[in-house]
Design a protein around this motif. Structure first.
Motif, PDB file in Angstrom:
ATOM      1  N   ALA A  47       0.840  -1.201   0.000  1.00 39.77           N
ATOM      2  CA  ALA A  47       0.000   0.000   0.000  1.00 39.77           C
ATOM      3  C   ALA A  47       0.876   1.254   0.000  1.00 39.77           C
ATOM      4  O   ALA A  47       0.612   2.203  -0.748  1.00 39.77           O
ATOM      5  CB  ALA A  47      -0.912  -0.010   1.227  1.00 39.77           C
ATOM      6  N   LYS A  48       1.899   1.234   0.809  1.00 41.24           N
ATOM      7  CA  LYS A  48       2.815   2.378   0.898  1.00 41.24           C
ATOM      8  C   LYS A  48       3.487   2.636  -0.442  1.00 41.24           C
ATOM      9  O   LYS A  48       3.609   3.788  -0.881  1.00 41.24           O
ATOM     10  CB  LYS A  48       3.858   2.097   1.978  1.00 41.24           C
ATOM     11  N   THR A  49       3.923   1.573  -1.125  1.00 39.97           N
ATOM     12  CA  THR A  49       4.576   1.718  -2.426  1.00 39.97           C
ATOM     13  C   THR A  49       3.633   2.337  -3.450  1.00 39.97           C
ATOM     14  O   THR A  49       4.016   3.243  -4.205  1.00 39.97           O
ATOM     15  CB  THR A  49       5.056   0.343  -2.937  1.00 39.97           C
ATOM     16  N   SER A  50       2.389   1.872  -3.470  1.00 35.36           N
ATOM     17  CA  SER A  50       1.420   2.378  -4.447  1.00 35.36           C
ATOM     18  C   SER A  50       1.068   3.842  -4.198  1.00 35.36           C
ATOM     19  O   SER A  50       1.049   4.660  -5.127  1.00 35.36           O
ATOM     20  CB  SER A  50       0.147   1.526  -4.405  1.00 35.36           C
ATOM     21  N   PHE A  51       0.796   4.189  -2.938  1.00 33.62           N
ATOM     22  CA  PHE A  51       0.456   5.582  -2.621  1.00 33.62           C
ATOM     23  C   PHE A  51       1.647   6.509  -2.876  1.00 33.62           C
ATOM     24  O   PHE A  51       1.478   7.635  -3.359  1.00 33.62           O
ATOM     25  CB  PHE A  51       0.012   5.696  -1.161  1.00 33.62           C
ATOM     26  N   ALA A  52       2.847   6.040  -2.564  1.00 30.23           N
ATOM     27  CA  ALA A  52       4.044   6.857  -2.790  1.00 30.23           C
ATOM     28  C   ALA A  52       4.246   7.119  -4.280  1.00 30.23           C
ATOM     29  O   ALA A  52       4.717   8.195  -4.674  1.00 30.23           O
ATOM     30  CB  ALA A  52       5.269   6.165  -2.197  1.00 30.23           C
ATOM     31  N   SER A  53       3.882   6.148  -5.129  1.00 30.88           N
ATOM     32  CA  SER A  53       3.991   6.340  -6.580  1.00 30.88           C
ATOM     33  C   SER A  53       3.085   7.462  -7.050  1.00 30.88           C
ATOM     34  O   SER A  53       3.474   8.294  -7.880  1.00 30.88           O
ATOM     35  CB  SER A  53       3.633   5.039  -7.311  1.00 30.88           C
ATOM     36  N   VAL A  54       1.857   7.496  -6.524  1.00 32.23           N
ATOM     37  CA  VAL A  54       0.928   8.564  -6.896  1.00 32.23           C
ATOM     38  C   VAL A  54       1.488   9.926  -6.486  1.00 32.23           C
ATOM     39  O   VAL A  54       1.479  10.886  -7.261  1.00 32.23           O
ATOM     40  CB  VAL A  54      -0.451   8.346  -6.238  1.00 32.23           C
ATOM     41  N   VAL A  55       2.011   9.986  -5.262  1.00 27.55           N
ATOM     42  CA  VAL A  55       2.500  11.260  -4.718  1.00 27.55           C
ATOM     43  C   VAL A  55       3.703  11.768  -5.491  1.00 27.55           C
ATOM     44  O   VAL A  55       3.794  12.961  -5.810  1.00 27.55           O
ATOM     45  CB  VAL A  55       2.854  11.093  -3.223  1.00 27.55           C
ATOM     46  N   SER A  56       4.634  10.879  -5.813  1.00 26.81           N
ATOM     47  CA  SER A  56       5.899  11.315  -6.415  1.00 26.81           C
ATOM     48  C   SER A  56       5.849  11.455  -7.932  1.00 26.81           C
ATOM     49  O   SER A  56       6.531  12.305  -8.504  1.00 26.81           O
ATOM     50  CB  SER A  56       7.021  10.338  -6.034  1.00 26.81           C
ATOM     51  N   LYS A  57       5.023  10.635  -8.599  1.00 25.37           N
ATOM     52  CA  LYS A  57       5.053  10.604 -10.060  1.00 25.37           C
ATOM     53  C   LYS A  57       3.927  11.379 -10.731  1.00 25.37           C
ATOM     54  O   LYS A  57       4.032  11.716 -11.914  1.00 25.37           O
ATOM     55  CB  LYS A  57       4.998   9.148 -10.544  1.00 25.37           C
ATOM     56  N   TYR A  58       2.853  11.638  -9.994  1.00 23.89           N
ATOM     57  CA  TYR A  58       1.677  12.239 -10.635  1.00 23.89           C
ATOM     58  C   TYR A  58       1.194  13.446  -9.823  1.00 23.89           C
ATOM     59  O   TYR A  58       0.174  13.370  -9.127  1.00 23.89           O
ATOM     60  CB  TYR A  58       0.570  11.194 -10.783  1.00 23.89           C
ATOM     61  N   PRO A  59       1.910  14.552  -9.900  1.00 22.91           N
ATOM     62  CA  PRO A  59       1.567  15.732  -9.092  1.00 22.91           C
ATOM     63  C   PRO A  59       0.205  16.337  -9.417  1.00 22.91           C
ATOM     64  O   PRO A  59      -0.371  17.027  -8.581  1.00 22.91           O
ATOM     65  CB  PRO A  59       2.701  16.719  -9.414  1.00 22.91           C
ATOM     66  N   GLN A  60      -0.317  16.082 -10.610  1.00 25.00           N
ATOM     67  CA  GLN A  60      -1.611  16.650 -10.993  1.00 25.00           C
ATOM     68  C   GLN A  60      -2.775  15.693 -10.732  1.00 25.00           C
ATOM     69  O   GLN A  60      -3.917  16.023 -11.032  1.00 25.00           O
ATOM     70  CB  GLN A  60      -1.595  17.021 -12.489  1.00 25.00           C
ATOM     71  N   SER A  61      -2.495  14.534 -10.191  1.00 28.03           N
ATOM     72  CA  SER A  61      -3.549  13.540  -9.992  1.00 28.03           C
ATOM     73  C   SER A  61      -4.550  13.991  -8.932  1.00 28.03           C
ATOM     74  O   SER A  61      -4.185  14.562  -7.902  1.00 28.03           O
ATOM     75  CB  SER A  61      -2.933  12.202  -9.569  1.00 28.03           C
ATOM     76  N   SER A  62      -5.816  13.694  -9.182  1.00 27.05           N
ATOM     77  CA  SER A  62      -6.864  14.010  -8.206  1.00 27.05           C
ATOM     78  C   SER A  62      -6.773  13.099  -6.986  1.00 27.05           C
ATOM     79  O   SER A  62      -7.426  13.353  -5.973  1.00 27.05           O
ATOM     80  CB  SER A  62      -8.241  13.854  -8.861  1.00 27.05           C
ATOM     81  N   LYS A  63      -5.980  12.042  -7.084  1.00 22.75           N
ATOM     82  CA  LYS A  63      -5.823  11.103  -5.977  1.00 22.75           C
ATOM     83  C   LYS A  63      -4.593  11.413  -5.114  1.00 22.75           C
ATOM     84  O   LYS A  63      -4.331  10.690  -4.148  1.00 22.75           O
ATOM     85  CB  LYS A  63      -5.687   9.670  -6.524  1.00 22.75           C
ATOM     86  N   ARG A  64      -3.874  12.448  -5.433  1.00 25.36           N
ATOM     87  CA  ARG A  64      -2.620  12.708  -4.726  1.00 25.36           C
ATOM     88  C   ARG A  64      -2.847  13.098  -3.264  1.00 25.36           C
ATOM     89  O   ARG A  64      -2.137  12.624  -2.366  1.00 25.36           O
ATOM     90  CB  ARG A  64      -1.832  13.815  -5.436  1.00 25.36           C
TER      91      ARG A  64
END
Length: 241
Positions: free
Chosen positions: A180-197
């Motif tokens: 879970a930590k790996t997946s959430f960290a990917s959203v935070v670091s790789k997709y700054p414009q994501s609505s899920k960040r």
């Protein structure tokens, strides 16, 4: 004299009998009270566990609804984009004298607009929708596999950030904090414009909290409030702080 000995003996036997009886109060013996308290504590713990599970399910349901809304919004944006491309193509044709083109060639107009959406994009969209359907139908294990496969197969899709997020959510639900930590960290670091960040940052805080990293958790909650002050998840982060 004999009577006196009988009285003394009777008093002695009464004392022995009295001592053999366990100490009781109005609510029963001490052992009974302790046993009753233990049952009450166990019952309360079971109720709390049940409530926590229900809250987790409700949270996932809310996230499902948000995901459905985002999916529909994304589709609407694609339709509007294709319409804009179609109108622009028509304007270009009319502006360049294409209005004299015979009617037999007119079907080429919608075809050129549709070509802006590649077959790979269509395939990726279908794959994401199928994974999301599994999630909505509460087939969580199958959904987790489908989202993970989507991330691997379509790393450049516009849905990949959402797929990372849902993979994290499902791992978190199953208690797999590492994935879970790996997946959430990917959203935070790789997709700054994501609505899920914003929600991904908050979930990283919850994971740190579960792992006993109080200061790290606090930093994530502060980050949510600082970077997304108007988001609904910011209120939850403030409550945690």
């Amino acid at each position: 004299m004999i009577r006196r000995h009988i009285v003394v003996l009777a008093a002695t036997l009464s004392g022995v009998a009295f001592a053999a009886v366990p100490v009781r109060d109005a609510n029963g013996s001490t052992e009974e009270r302790i046993s009753r308290l233990e049952r009450m504590v166990e019952s309360r713990n079971q109720v709390q566990l049940g409530m926590q599970q229900q809250l987790s399910e409700l949270e996932l349901e809310v996230q499902n609804l948000r995901g459905t809304l985002e999916l529909h919004s994304h589709k609407l944006e694609e339709i509007l984009a294709r319409q804009r491309d179609l109108y622009q193509d028509i304007d270009r044709r009319l502006g360049s004298g294409a209005g004299a083109v015979p009617a037999a060639t007119s079907p080429a107009v919608p075809a050129s607009a549709a070509s802006n959406v590649s077959s790979a994009d269509v395939t990726a969209n279908v794959a994401y929708e199928n994974a999301f359907k599994l999630l909505k139908n509460k087939k969580y294990d199958d959904a987790s596999v489908a989202f993970s496969k989507f991330v691997a197969d379509y790393p450049t899709s516009s849905y990949v950030a959402n797929a990372h997020y849902w993979t994290g959510q499902l791992s978190y639900r199953d208690g797999d904090l590492a994935n879970a930590k790996t997946s959430f960290a990917s959203v935070v670091s790789k997709y700054p414009q994501s609505s899920k960040r914003a929600e991904s940052i908050f979930k990283l805080g919850l994971i740190a909290e579960k792992e006993g990293q109080a200061e790290e958790a606090k930093s994530y909650f502060k980050r949510v409030v600082a970077e997304y002050p108007s988001a609904s998840v910011a209120q939850m982060a403030k409550a945690k702080l």
